[in-house]
Design an enzyme around this catalytic site. Structure first.
Site, short mmCIF file in Angstrom:
data_model
loop_
_atom_site.label_atom_id
_atom_site.label_comp_id
_atom_site.label_asym_id
_atom_site.label_seq_id
_atom_site.Cartn_x
_atom_site.Cartn_y
_atom_site.Cartn_z
N TYR A 105 0.84 -1.21 0.00
CA TYR A 105 0.00 0.00 0.00
C TYR A 105 0.88 1.27 0.00
CZ TYR A 105 -4.68 1.96 0.16
OH TYR A 105 -5.84 2.60 -0.17
N LYS A 146 -3.06 8.33 2.92
CA LYS A 146 -4.28 8.13 3.71
C LYS A 146 -4.08 8.61 5.16
CE LYS A 146 -6.95 6.39 0.53
NZ LYS A 146 -7.78 7.35 -0.22
P1 NAP Z 1 -11.80 4.75 -8.74
O1 NAP Z 1 -13.12 4.34 -9.24
O2 NAP Z 1 -10.61 4.51 -9.62
O3 NAP Z 1 -11.86 6.28 -8.27
C1 NAP Z 1 -10.69 7.05 -8.05
C2 NAP Z 1 -10.93 8.38 -8.69
O4 NAP Z 1 -9.86 9.32 -8.46
C3 NAP Z 1 -11.04 8.24 -10.20
O5 NAP Z 1 -12.21 8.88 -10.64
C4 NAP Z 1 -9.78 8.94 -10.67
O6 NAP Z 1 -9.83 9.43 -11.99
C5 NAP Z 1 -9.71 10.05 -9.65
N1 NAP Z 1 -8.48 10.82 -9.79
C6 NAP Z 1 -7.20 10.39 -9.87
N2 NAP Z 1 -6.37 11.43 -10.08
C7 NAP Z 1 -7.14 12.54 -10.13
C8 NAP Z 1 -6.88 13.92 -10.35
N3 NAP Z 1 -5.64 14.39 -10.53
N4 NAP Z 1 -7.92 14.80 -10.33
C9 NAP Z 1 -9.18 14.36 -10.15
N5 NAP Z 1 -9.50 13.07 -9.95
C10 NAP Z 1 -8.49 12.17 -9.95
O7 NAP Z 1 -11.45 3.98 -7.37
P2 NAP Z 1 -12.16 3.92 -5.93
O8 NAP Z 1 -11.63 2.70 -5.32
O9 NAP Z 1 -13.62 4.11 -6.05
O10 NAP Z 1 -11.51 5.18 -5.17
C11 NAP Z 1 -12.26 6.18 -4.49
C12 NAP Z 1 -11.63 6.46 -3.14
O11 NAP Z 1 -11.84 5.34 -2.28
C13 NAP Z 1 -10.13 6.71 -3.18
O12 NAP Z 1 -9.80 7.73 -2.25
C14 NAP Z 1 -9.57 5.36 -2.71
O13 NAP Z 1 -8.27 5.47 -2.17
C15 NAP Z 1 -10.61 5.05 -1.65
N6 NAP Z 1 -10.62 3.66 -1.16
C16 NAP Z 1 -10.72 2.62 -2.04
C17 NAP Z 1 -10.74 1.33 -1.55
C18 NAP Z 1 -10.84 0.17 -2.50
O14 NAP Z 1 -10.54 -0.94 -2.10
N7 NAP Z 1 -11.29 0.36 -3.72
C19 NAP Z 1 -10.68 1.08 -0.18
C20 NAP Z 1 -10.59 2.16 0.70
C21 NAP Z 1 -10.56 3.46 0.20
P3 NAP Z 1 -8.84 8.67 -13.07
O15 NAP Z 1 -9.39 7.31 -13.25
O16 NAP Z 1 -8.91 9.54 -14.28
O17 NAP Z 1 -7.46 8.65 -12.50
#
Ligand code: NAP
Length: 232
Positions: free
Chosen positions: A155, A162
């Site tokens: 991670y 985070k």
């Molecule tokens: P996701 O669908 O890939 O969403 C992440 C988003 O961040 C995407 O829309 C991405 O756009 C955007 N992003 C990246 N760089 C950016 C920038 N410079 N400006 C604006 N937007 C940007 O994945 P997700 O898992 O749902 O993630 C959402 C949140 O949940 C994140 O904070 C992640 O760390 C958190 N989270 C996820 C998990 C998990 O297991 N999935 C667990 C705990 C927390 P692009 O695709 O264009 O980069």
């Protein structure tokens, strides 16, 4: 009557239908919230627009969260269109794949800056712009992960981001609380999304969670959506 009738929610981080941000969007919309969506880049527009159409949302604005100008623009457009924000959702994170693989000690200075800028500082930048629009109080939330507290394989720099995000949450909550603005972070378990696919060994994390979590299953987009609704 929905729990969110008359409320405006601005949501950053919907990339596709698997995004946690989309789970949150759907739940808030189900309860009557008016939704404003912002997505990262042009490449995403063709996936985000059809989703927005499903919920009758026509406020869909691009924004790279590393750009103050682009953030200014989105918040100005929200002000012009809705005049206020009740709920702000930060579901954005990014790190270079190279900085999530190998050894933590090899994380580069540029990779560190990029991950912390996109995944942590952006919450401060958004909160600053949301504050004057949260005239009736409000709720700001972001997504974090347990790897900020305990070492998880691979991670790496995202864990540091985070940890920063969680501390930022506490300081923002203290700053904005007197105005009736609550700031929280939801610590989601692993969910298969685009961002998750960038974490080496993610499938192993998912499998392990299913073995050891009390319900013997991972959390779902819907679970996180319900938590977000409660916080909203
Ligand atoms: P996701 O669908 O890939 O969403 C992440 C988003 O961040 C995407 O829309 C991405 O756009 C955007 N992003 C990246 N760089 C950016 C920038 N410079 N400006 C604006 N937007 C940007 O994945 P997700 O898992 O749902 O993630 C959402 C949140 O949940 C994140 O904070 C992640 O760390 C958190 N989270 C996820 C998990 C998990 O297991 N999935 C667990 C705990 C927390 P692009 O695709 O264009 O980069």
């Amino acid at each position: 009557m929905g729990l969110m009738d008359g409320k405006v929610a601005l949501i950053f981080g919907v990339a596709n239908k698997n995004s946690i941000g989309w789970g949150i969007t759907q739940r808030l919309h189900d309860e009557g919230a008016t939704i404003a969506l912002s997505y990262a880049g042009e490449a995403l527009e063709k996936r985000v627009r059809p989703l927005a159409e499903q919920i009758g949302c026509d406020f869909v604005e691009p924004c790279d969260v590393t750009s103050d100008e682009q953030l200014d623009e989105v918040f100005a457009k929200v002000k012009e269109r809705f005049g206020k924000i009740d709920v702000l959702v930060h579901a954005v994170a990014f790190a270079n794949r190279d900085d999530l693989d190998g050894r933590f000690v090899d994380v580069t200075r540029d990779g560190f800056k990029l991950a912390l800028d996109i995944s942590a500082y952006s919450l401060i930048a958004m909160a600053k712009r949301a504050e004057p629009l949260m005239t009736e109080g409000g709720s700001i939330m972001s997504l974090t992960y347990y790897a900020a507290e305990k070492v998880m394989p691979k991670y790496h720099v995202m864990a540091v981001a985070k940890a920063a995000l969680e501390t930022i949450t506490r300081y923002l909550a203290n700053d904005l609380g007197p105005k009736g603005i609550r700031v929280n972070a939801i610590s989601a378990g692993p969910i298969k999304t685009l961002a998750a696919a960038g974490v080496p060994g993610f499938r192993m994390m998912l499998k392990y969670t299913e073995k050891v979590s009390p319900l013997r299953r991972s959390v779902t987009q819907e679970d996180v959506g319900n938590t977000a609704l409660y916080l909203a």
